[in-house]
Motif scaffolding. Sequence first.
Motif, PDB file in Angstrom:
ATOM      1  N   ARG A  87       0.837  -1.212   0.000  1.00 27.22           N
ATOM      2  CA  ARG A  87       0.000   0.000   0.000  1.00 27.22           C
ATOM      3  C   ARG A  87       0.863   1.251   0.000  1.00 27.22           C
ATOM      4  O   ARG A  87       0.580   2.225  -0.697  1.00 27.22           O
ATOM      5  CB  ARG A  87      -0.947   0.003   1.199  1.00 27.22           C
ATOM      6  N   SER A  88       1.923   1.224   0.773  1.00 26.81           N
ATOM      7  CA  SER A  88       2.827   2.373   0.838  1.00 26.81           C
ATOM      8  C   SER A  88       3.500   2.607  -0.509  1.00 26.81           C
ATOM      9  O   SER A  88       3.576   3.736  -0.998  1.00 26.81           O
ATOM     10  CB  SER A  88       3.880   2.149   1.924  1.00 26.81           C
ATOM     11  N   ARG A  89       3.971   1.528  -1.106  1.00 29.39           N
ATOM     12  CA  ARG A  89       4.620   1.645  -2.422  1.00 29.39           C
ATOM     13  C   ARG A  89       3.643   2.133  -3.481  1.00 29.39           C
ATOM     14  O   ARG A  89       3.986   2.979  -4.296  1.00 29.39           O
ATOM     15  CB  ARG A  89       5.217   0.303  -2.842  1.00 29.39           C
ATOM     16  N   ALA A  90       2.428   1.597  -3.465  1.00 24.05           N
ATOM     17  CA  ALA A  90       1.420   1.996  -4.444  1.00 24.05           C
ATOM     18  C   ALA A  90       1.076   3.472  -4.281  1.00 24.05           C
ATOM     19  O   ALA A  90       0.896   4.186  -5.277  1.00 24.05           O
ATOM     20  CB  ALA A  90       0.161   1.143  -4.295  1.00 24.05           C
ATOM     21  N   GLY A  91       1.009   3.933  -3.061  1.00 24.86           N
ATOM     22  CA  GLY A  91       0.709   5.339  -2.784  1.00 24.86           C
ATOM     23  C   GLY A  91       1.793   6.271  -3.272  1.00 24.86           C
ATOM     24  O   GLY A  91       1.560   7.451  -3.519  1.00 24.86           O
ATOM     25  N   ARG A  92       3.000   5.747  -3.427  1.00 26.40           N
ATOM     26  CA  ARG A  92       4.120   6.554  -3.918  1.00 26.40           C
ATOM     27  C   ARG A  92       4.434   6.261  -5.374  1.00 26.40           C
ATOM     28  O   ARG A  92       5.409   6.758  -5.910  1.00 26.40           O
ATOM     29  CB  ARG A  92       5.364   6.286  -3.058  1.00 26.40           C
ATOM     30  N   GLY A  93       3.590   5.416  -6.001  1.00 25.04           N
ATOM     31  CA  GLY A  93       3.780   5.090  -7.415  1.00 25.04           C
ATOM     32  C   GLY A  93       4.949   4.165  -7.672  1.00 25.04           C
ATOM     33  O   GLY A  93       5.486   4.116  -8.770  1.00 25.04           O
ATOM     34  N   ILE A  94       5.333   3.370  -6.667  1.00 25.38           N
ATOM     35  CA  ILE A  94       6.452   2.441  -6.804  1.00 25.38           C
ATOM     36  C   ILE A  94       5.903   1.058  -7.072  1.00 25.38           C
ATOM     37  O   ILE A  94       5.033   0.570  -6.359  1.00 25.38           O
ATOM     38  CB  ILE A  94       7.320   2.415  -5.522  1.00 25.38           C
ATOM     39  N   LYS A  95       6.424   0.417  -8.113  1.00 25.06           N
ATOM     40  CA  LYS A  95       6.003  -0.960  -8.412  1.00 25.06           C
ATOM     41  C   LYS A  95       6.744  -1.919  -7.514  1.00 25.06           C
ATOM     42  O   LYS A  95       7.854  -1.665  -7.081  1.00 25.06           O
ATOM     43  CB  LYS A  95       6.262  -1.288  -9.881  1.00 25.06           C
ATOM     44  N   LYS A  96       6.115  -3.056  -7.284  1.00 22.69           N
ATOM     45  CA  LYS A  96       6.650  -4.101  -6.414  1.00 22.69           C
ATOM     46  C   LYS A  96       7.994  -4.556  -6.791  1.00 22.69           C
ATOM     47  O   LYS A  96       8.713  -4.606  -7.542  1.00 22.69           O
ATOM     48  CB  LYS A  96       5.690  -5.281  -6.402  1.00 22.69           C
TER      49      LYS A  96
END
Length: 96
Positions: A87-96
């Motif tokens: 969720r944190s990564r998605a909120g910052r536009g970072i892919k897994k």
Amino acid sequence: RKNRARAIEINGTSCLVCGFQFNEVYGADFARDFIEVHHVQSITEQNGIPVDPERDLIPLCSNCHSMAHRERGRILSLIELRGLLNRSRAGRGIKK
């Protein structure tokens, strides 16, 4: 030590939450396959049942291990930790 070694043999030395690898970041000569091994369930809740390295122990980096124990009296599960990170990564536009 035997259980720790078996858990690493089973799961490797990459953090199961974020994928961090000490060998890659610090170099294999220095890191020498370092990883923290986390008890999925509190040791006090084992009630004398022997630890099963395959079921009860997982490799986590120091940061993820700290976050697993962040809340007093509660240990976050692997799924919960991954969810928070994703969720944190998605909120910052970072892919897994």
